[in-house]
Design an enzyme around this catalytic site. Structure first.
Site, short mmCIF file in Angstrom:
data_model
loop_
_atom_site.label_atom_id
_atom_site.label_comp_id
_atom_site.label_asym_id
_atom_site.label_seq_id
_atom_site.Cartn_x
_atom_site.Cartn_y
_atom_site.Cartn_z
N ASP A 1 17.56 -43.61 42.49
CA ASP A 1 16.28 -44.10 43.56
C ASP A 1 15.13 -45.11 42.85
O ASP A 1 13.79 -45.29 42.92
CB ASP A 1 14.88 -42.44 43.40
N SER A 2 15.60 -45.63 42.03
CA SER A 2 15.49 -46.88 41.43
C SER A 2 15.38 -48.15 42.35
O SER A 2 14.88 -49.39 42.95
CB SER A 2 16.85 -48.10 40.39
N LYS B 1 21.24 -36.12 41.55
CA LYS B 1 20.25 -35.56 40.06
C LYS B 1 19.40 -35.32 40.51
O LYS B 1 18.77 -35.94 41.53
CB LYS B 1 20.67 -37.56 38.88
N GLU C 1 17.78 -40.97 28.90
CA GLU C 1 16.83 -42.11 29.37
C GLU C 1 15.55 -42.87 28.19
O GLU C 1 14.63 -42.12 27.93
CB GLU C 1 16.01 -42.72 30.42
N ASP D 1 20.13 -39.30 43.54
CA ASP D 1 18.85 -38.38 42.64
C ASP D 1 17.99 -38.48 43.83
O ASP D 1 18.05 -38.99 45.42
CB ASP D 1 18.40 -39.98 42.50
O1 KIV Z 1 17.10 -44.35 39.93
C1 KIV Z 1 18.34 -44.63 38.64
O2 KIV Z 1 18.24 -45.75 38.90
C2 KIV Z 1 18.40 -43.77 37.35
C3 KIV Z 1 19.43 -44.17 36.66
C4 KIV Z 1 19.25 -45.27 35.94
C5 KIV Z 1 19.34 -43.68 35.06
O3 KIV Z 1 18.00 -42.66 37.45
#
Ligand code: KIV
Length: 297
Positions: A60-61, A129, A198, A99
């Site tokens: 979700d980044s 995730k 994290e 995610d």
């Molecule tokens: O959203 C994301 O990119 C993440 C990872 C960096 C673990 O959750």
């Protein structure tokens, strides 16, 4: 015959990652460490996959690094599925994880399950995730029971940015280290096949890694985890803001793009682009009759 499911065809599976943890525990080698990266589109996924990344996460980044939001909170389930479908088309070898975005697993378990099923059916994801430890016990157990493998995520959970009051290293006090340990144990007990740690002190991440039977995937959690993950834009130098100290930059793709675009603008303005050989000609032959790839943008 190998004991590792699907070994030999190059496809990374959930059982194989679990197996790696077991074999790493039985040897002193680090060669089984799990290399994970995020991807949000087809070309990136394809390049990562062909370069041999073990796990590709549609994080979700995407909200921050590809969509320009200030946090991960605004991205919707439909948007995540849209990105995941593109990544799916570029991913053949890596385990493909997505995610669950903020809001898609925060009400009742039945709705969360329906949302996870959408990821599987509409985007072909192989695992989801979810952020959070003890408070996600029931959810992780339900998803696992429904045959959807779950990767946990504890420590700094960016979807909790408002509750945490910012992006801070977690587990630095005795109380928060103990909570983090309970969270990691809960994620494992609920049936997750791996857990992201994290922004956690190295020593605590090492302790959790020793204790858990499932692989730990670190991001800002030191070198002792079973695997590592980075946001691909950080690794490539494609971000605009300051990156955290753990985000090692392996290339400066931002600079490569800027230079290429400056060169293009200069050539267009000076009449240097396109050249005669980059042009079609009237009245000329067979060669020009070949179908051409048309770019529409
Ligand atoms: O959203 C994301 O990119 C993440 C990872 C960096 C673990 O959750």
């Amino acid at each position: 015959m190998s004991a590792v499911p699907n070994a030999g065809n190059g496809k990374i599976t959930v059982p194989e990652l679990l197996q790696r943890k077991t074999s790493a525990a039985n040897s002193s080698s680090d060669s089984k460490k799990i290399a994970c990266l995020t991807a949000y589109d087809y070309p990136t996924a394809r390049l990562l996959d062909e370069a041999g990344v073990d796990v590709i996460l549609v994080g979700d980044s995407v909200a921050m690094v590809a969509l320009g939001y200030e946090s991960t909170l605004p991205v919707t389930l439909d948007e995540m599925i849209h990105h995941a479908r593109a990544v799916r088309r570029g991913t053949k070898h890596a385990l493909f994880v997505a995610d669950m975005p903020f809001g898609s697993y925060h009400s009742d378990t039945a709705e969360s399950l329906r949302n996870a099923v959408r990821f599987v059916k509409e985007a072909g994801v192989e695992a989801v995730k979810v952020e959070g430890g003890e408070r996600r016990l029931e959810l992780i157990a339900r998803l696992t029971e429904a045959e959807i493998p779950v990767m946990g995520h504890v420590g700094l959970t960016p979807q909790s940015v408002n509750a945490l009051g910012g992006y801070r290293v977690q587990g630095k006090t005795t109380a928060s280290a103990e909570q983090l340990l309970r969270d990691a144990r809960a994620v494992e007990a609920a049936g997750a096949f791996a857990v992201v740690l994290e922004a956690v002190p190295r020593e605590l991440a090492a302790q959790i890694t020793r204790e858990l039977r499932i692989p730990t995937i670190g991001i800002g959690a030191g070198p002792d985890c079973d695997g590592q993950i980075l946001v691909v834009h950080d690794l490539l130098g494609l971000t605009f803001d300051q990156t955290p100290k753990f985000a090692r930059k392996y290339a400066n793709v931002g600079e490569v793009i800027s230079n290429a675009v400056r060169g293009y603008c200069q050539d267009v303005r000076s009449g240097n682009f396109p050249s005669d050989s980059e042009s079609y000609h009237s009245g000329k032959t067979v060669k020009d009759d070949k179908p051409v790839r048309i770019s529409i943008c």
